[in-house]
Design a protein around this motif. Structure first.
Motif, PDB file in Angstrom:
ATOM      1  N   ARG A 236      -6.828  -1.046  -9.266  1.00 21.74           N
ATOM      2  CA  ARG A 236      -5.402   0.321  -9.742  1.00 21.74           C
ATOM      3  C   ARG A 236      -5.795   0.903 -10.774  1.00 21.74           C
ATOM      4  O   ARG A 236      -6.150   1.260 -10.548  1.00 21.74           O
ATOM      5  CB  ARG A 236      -4.451  -0.306  -8.578  1.00 21.74           C
ATOM      6  N   ILE A 237      -5.865   0.406 -12.059  1.00 16.71           N
ATOM      7  CA  ILE A 237      -5.794   0.574 -13.404  1.00 16.71           C
ATOM      8  C   ILE A 237      -6.965   1.245 -13.367  1.00 16.71           C
ATOM      9  O   ILE A 237      -7.356   2.820 -14.063  1.00 16.71           O
ATOM     10  CB  ILE A 237      -6.000  -0.512 -14.064  1.00 16.71           C
ATOM     11  N   ALA A 238      -8.869   0.668 -12.460  1.00  8.99           N
ATOM     12  CA  ALA A 238      -9.845   1.056 -12.670  1.00  8.99           C
ATOM     13  C   ALA A 238      -9.880   2.774 -11.894  1.00  8.99           C
ATOM     14  O   ALA A 238     -10.295   3.923 -12.288  1.00  8.99           O
ATOM     15  CB  ALA A 238     -10.860   0.627 -11.953  1.00  8.99           C
TER      16      ALA A 238
ATOM     17  N   VAL B 282      -2.801   3.660   5.359  1.00  4.03           N
ATOM     18  CA  VAL B 282      -3.668   2.808   4.473  1.00  4.03           C
ATOM     19  C   VAL B 282      -4.398   3.843   3.373  1.00  4.03           C
ATOM     20  O   VAL B 282      -3.870   3.480   2.595  1.00  4.03           O
ATOM     21  CB  VAL B 282      -5.295   1.808   4.706  1.00  4.03           C
ATOM     22  N   THR B 283      -3.540   4.958   3.628  1.00  8.21           N
ATOM     23  CA  THR B 283      -4.508   6.135   2.827  1.00  8.21           C
ATOM     24  C   THR B 283      -3.515   6.287   2.025  1.00  8.21           C
ATOM     25  O   THR B 283      -3.248   6.708   0.806  1.00  8.21           O
ATOM     26  CB  THR B 283      -4.723   7.519   2.659  1.00  8.21           C
ATOM     27  N   ASP B 284      -2.450   6.976   2.267  1.00  9.02           N
ATOM     28  CA  ASP B 284      -0.340   7.062   1.867  1.00  9.02           C
ATOM     29  C   ASP B 284       0.061   6.317   1.035  1.00  9.02           C
ATOM     30  O   ASP B 284       0.424   5.543   0.060  1.00  9.02           O
ATOM     31  CB  ASP B 284      -0.152   7.043   2.899  1.00  9.02           C
ATOM     32  N   CYS B 285      -1.007   4.605   1.476  1.00 12.87           N
ATOM     33  CA  CYS B 285      -0.017   3.365   0.688  1.00 12.87           C
ATOM     34  C   CYS B 285      -1.175   3.102  -0.606  1.00 12.87           C
ATOM     35  O   CYS B 285      -0.239   2.761  -1.091  1.00 12.87           O
ATOM     36  CB  CYS B 285      -0.678   2.341   1.937  1.00 12.87           C
ATOM     37  N   LEU B 286      -2.236   3.852  -0.391  1.00 15.69           N
ATOM     38  CA  LEU B 286      -3.159   3.251  -1.375  1.00 15.69           C
ATOM     39  C   LEU B 286      -2.447   4.883  -2.540  1.00 15.69           C
ATOM     40  O   LEU B 286      -1.978   4.500  -4.169  1.00 15.69           O
ATOM     41  CB  LEU B 286      -4.869   3.727  -1.431  1.00 15.69           C
ATOM     42  N   LYS B 287      -2.167   5.656  -1.778  1.00 14.20           N
ATOM     43  CA  LYS B 287      -1.625   6.810  -3.454  1.00 14.20           C
ATOM     44  C   LYS B 287      -0.195   6.618  -3.517  1.00 14.20           C
ATOM     45  O   LYS B 287       0.075   5.939  -4.672  1.00 14.20           O
ATOM     46  CB  LYS B 287      -1.819   7.893  -1.902  1.00 14.20           C
ATOM     47  N   TRP B 288       0.791   5.928  -2.836  1.00 11.60           N
ATOM     48  CA  TRP B 288       1.605   5.842  -3.237  1.00 11.60           C
ATOM     49  C   TRP B 288       1.716   4.523  -4.402  1.00 11.60           C
ATOM     50  O   TRP B 288       2.223   4.342  -5.503  1.00 11.60           O
ATOM     51  CB  TRP B 288       2.890   4.812  -2.044  1.00 11.60           C
ATOM     52  N   ALA B 289       0.550   3.572  -4.162  1.00 11.49           N
ATOM     53  CA  ALA B 289       0.476   2.325  -4.817  1.00 11.49           C
ATOM     54  C   ALA B 289      -0.219   2.893  -6.914  1.00 11.49           C
ATOM     55  O   ALA B 289       0.321   2.151  -7.120  1.00 11.49           O
ATOM     56  CB  ALA B 289      -0.393   1.168  -4.415  1.00 11.49           C
ATOM     57  N   LEU B 290      -0.638   3.859  -6.396  1.00 11.73           N
ATOM     58  CA  LEU B 290      -1.531   4.534  -7.540  1.00 11.73           C
ATOM     59  C   LEU B 290      -0.300   5.146  -8.169  1.00 11.73           C
ATOM     60  O   LEU B 290       0.389   5.338  -9.269  1.00 11.73           O
ATOM     61  CB  LEU B 290      -2.440   4.837  -7.151  1.00 11.73           C
ATOM     62  N   VAL B 291       0.480   6.154  -8.185  1.00 15.66           N
ATOM     63  CA  VAL B 291       1.445   6.592  -8.780  1.00 15.66           C
ATOM     64  C   VAL B 291       2.527   5.578  -9.087  1.00 15.66           C
ATOM     65  O   VAL B 291       2.949   6.136 -10.190  1.00 15.66           O
ATOM     66  CB  VAL B 291       2.216   8.584  -7.853  1.00 15.66           C
TER      67      VAL B 291
ATOM     68  N   PHE C 270      -1.936  -4.383  -2.361  1.00 21.47           N
ATOM     69  CA  PHE C 270      -2.238  -2.804  -2.195  1.00 21.47           C
ATOM     70  C   PHE C 270      -3.095  -1.811  -1.664  1.00 21.47           C
ATOM     71  O   PHE C 270      -3.827  -1.152  -2.164  1.00 21.47           O
ATOM     72  CB  PHE C 270      -0.846  -1.971  -3.006  1.00 21.47           C
ATOM     73  N   ALA C 271      -3.352  -1.797  -0.422  1.00 22.63           N
ATOM     74  CA  ALA C 271      -4.162  -0.985   0.504  1.00 22.63           C
ATOM     75  C   ALA C 271      -5.722  -1.519   0.401  1.00 22.63           C
ATOM     76  O   ALA C 271      -6.459  -1.166  -0.458  1.00 22.63           O
ATOM     77  CB  ALA C 271      -4.347   0.220   0.470  1.00 22.63           C
ATOM     78  N   ALA C 272      -5.700  -2.643   0.006  1.00 20.54           N
ATOM     79  CA  ALA C 272      -7.079  -3.337  -0.087  1.00 20.54           C
ATOM     80  C   ALA C 272      -7.045  -3.560  -1.873  1.00 20.54           C
ATOM     81  O   ALA C 272      -8.581  -4.037  -2.042  1.00 20.54           O
ATOM     82  CB  ALA C 272      -7.909  -3.074   0.705  1.00 20.54           C
ATOM     83  N   THR C 273      -6.741  -3.034  -2.880  1.00 23.20           N
ATOM     84  CA  THR C 273      -6.673  -3.051  -4.240  1.00 23.20           C
ATOM     85  C   THR C 273      -5.963  -4.137  -5.048  1.00 23.20           C
ATOM     86  O   THR C 273      -5.165  -3.993  -4.263  1.00 23.20           O
ATOM     87  CB  THR C 273      -6.497  -1.326  -4.931  1.00 23.20           C
ATOM     88  N   THR C 274      -6.435  -5.151  -5.686  1.00 21.57           N
ATOM     89  CA  THR C 274      -5.846  -5.775  -6.816  1.00 21.57           C
ATOM     90  C   THR C 274      -5.589  -4.734  -8.315  1.00 21.57           C
ATOM     91  O   THR C 274      -5.328  -2.819  -7.966  1.00 21.57           O
ATOM     92  CB  THR C 274      -6.919  -6.341  -7.295  1.00 21.57           C
ATOM     93  N   PRO C 275      -4.613  -4.902  -8.741  1.00 18.59           N
ATOM     94  CA  PRO C 275      -3.731  -4.630  -9.591  1.00 18.59           C
ATOM     95  C   PRO C 275      -4.995  -4.336 -10.600  1.00 18.59           C
ATOM     96  O   PRO C 275      -5.684  -3.472 -11.345  1.00 18.59           O
ATOM     97  CB  PRO C 275      -3.084  -5.679 -10.454  1.00 18.59           C
ATOM     98  N   GLY C 276      -6.358  -5.188 -10.730  1.00 18.78           N
ATOM     99  CA  GLY C 276      -7.281  -4.505 -11.793  1.00 18.78           C
ATOM    100  C   GLY C 276      -7.904  -3.376 -11.340  1.00 18.78           C
ATOM    101  O   GLY C 276      -8.621  -2.292 -12.004  1.00 18.78           O
TER     102      GLY C 276
ATOM    103  N   ASP D 104       0.065 -11.479  -2.166  1.00 15.43           N
ATOM    104  CA  ASP D 104       0.789 -11.746  -3.883  1.00 15.43           C
ATOM    105  C   ASP D 104      -0.259 -11.852  -4.432  1.00 15.43           C
ATOM    106  O   ASP D 104      -1.644 -12.267  -3.632  1.00 15.43           O
ATOM    107  CB  ASP D 104       1.702 -13.039  -3.283  1.00 15.43           C
ATOM    108  N   PHE D 105      -0.421 -11.368  -5.104  1.00 14.54           N
ATOM    109  CA  PHE D 105      -1.835 -11.340  -6.554  1.00 14.54           C
ATOM    110  C   PHE D 105      -1.581 -10.761  -7.101  1.00 14.54           C
ATOM    111  O   PHE D 105      -0.644  -9.871  -7.233  1.00 14.54           O
ATOM    112  CB  PHE D 105      -2.916 -11.136  -5.994  1.00 14.54           C
ATOM    113  N   ALA D 106      -1.274 -11.333  -8.697  1.00 19.29           N
ATOM    114  CA  ALA D 106      -1.192 -11.354 -10.297  1.00 19.29           C
ATOM    115  C   ALA D 106      -3.213 -11.002 -10.616  1.00 19.29           C
ATOM    116  O   ALA D 106      -3.761 -12.598 -10.248  1.00 19.29           O
ATOM    117  CB  ALA D 106      -0.447 -11.811 -10.891  1.00 19.29           C
ATOM    118  N   ASN D 107      -3.117 -10.678 -11.374  1.00 17.47           N
ATOM    119  CA  ASN D 107      -4.749 -10.559 -12.449  1.00 17.47           C
ATOM    120  C   ASN D 107      -4.769 -12.141 -12.610  1.00 17.47           C
ATOM    121  O   ASN D 107      -3.494 -12.840 -12.927  1.00 17.47           O
ATOM    122  CB  ASN D 107      -5.093  -9.731 -13.518  1.00 17.47           C
TER     123      ASN D 107
END
Ligand code: SF4
Length: 175
Positions: free
Chosen positions: A96-98, A69-78, A88-94, A38-41
């Protein structure tokens, strides 16, 4: 804050059908301990900031050992709208925006379509390879390439070098 379960991506509204959520051979940590992810900015769910940081570090460690992890990151980005919160894939919402911004700079504003096209081309290539297996000569060259360019445990002996040269010449002659 409750996070929709990665265990059930079909629960998300309108995920991009070109990027199915990756299948994991074993349950992922975000399925078995969803609260950790769980995490929000501006998240202050921990009793202290340090407690939140420790939880995030635990989630990141879990993601770094995740088989998808690699496909999870792609899924989260798209799927931007579906991943506004959570790790998701070790990234926070912020983060992923970057990352989306960097993808747009590298691949253009239609970077999601570019990724979808790349995936489709890869799938078609794999299907073609399955239907048209390598000839013996091509397989020899691939094998040689792995031996010469892959990770080597020790330097090749003169005999190995001679054998490889003979294989290469035979492969090139027959190719
Ligand atoms: S990379 Fe992390 S968020 Fe993605 S499926 Fe694995 S454990 Fe879950």
């Amino acid at each position: 804050m409750s996070r929709p379960g990665v265990a059930n991506p079909s629960h998300f509204d309108n995920p991009d059908p070109r990027f199915p959520f990756p299948h994991s051979p074993t349950p992922t940590r975000c399925q078995t301990e969803p609260a950790t992810f769980d995490f929000a900015n501006g998240d202050r769910t921990g009793k202290t900031r340090a407690a939140t940081e420790r939880r995030l570090a635990r989630a990141r460690r879990a993601c770094s050992g995740c088989p998808i992890v690699t496909d999870c990151l792609k899924w989260a980005l798209v799927n931007r709208d579906l991943t506004k919160v959570g790790i998701f894939a070790a990234t926070t919402p912020g983060q992923r925006i970057a990352l989306r911004k960097r993808m747009a700079e590298r691949l253009g504003p239609d970077w999601i379509d570019v990724l979808a096209d790349q995936d489709r081309a890869r799938r078609e290539q794999a299907a073609t390879a399955r239907h048209n297996p390598l000839t013996i000569s091509q397989a020899r060259i691939v094998c040689l390439d792995r031996e010469v360019n892959g990770p080597m445990r020790r330097p090749l002996t003169p005999a190995q070098q001679q054998r490889n040269l003979a294989r290469l010449m035979a492969g090139l002659k027959a190719a």
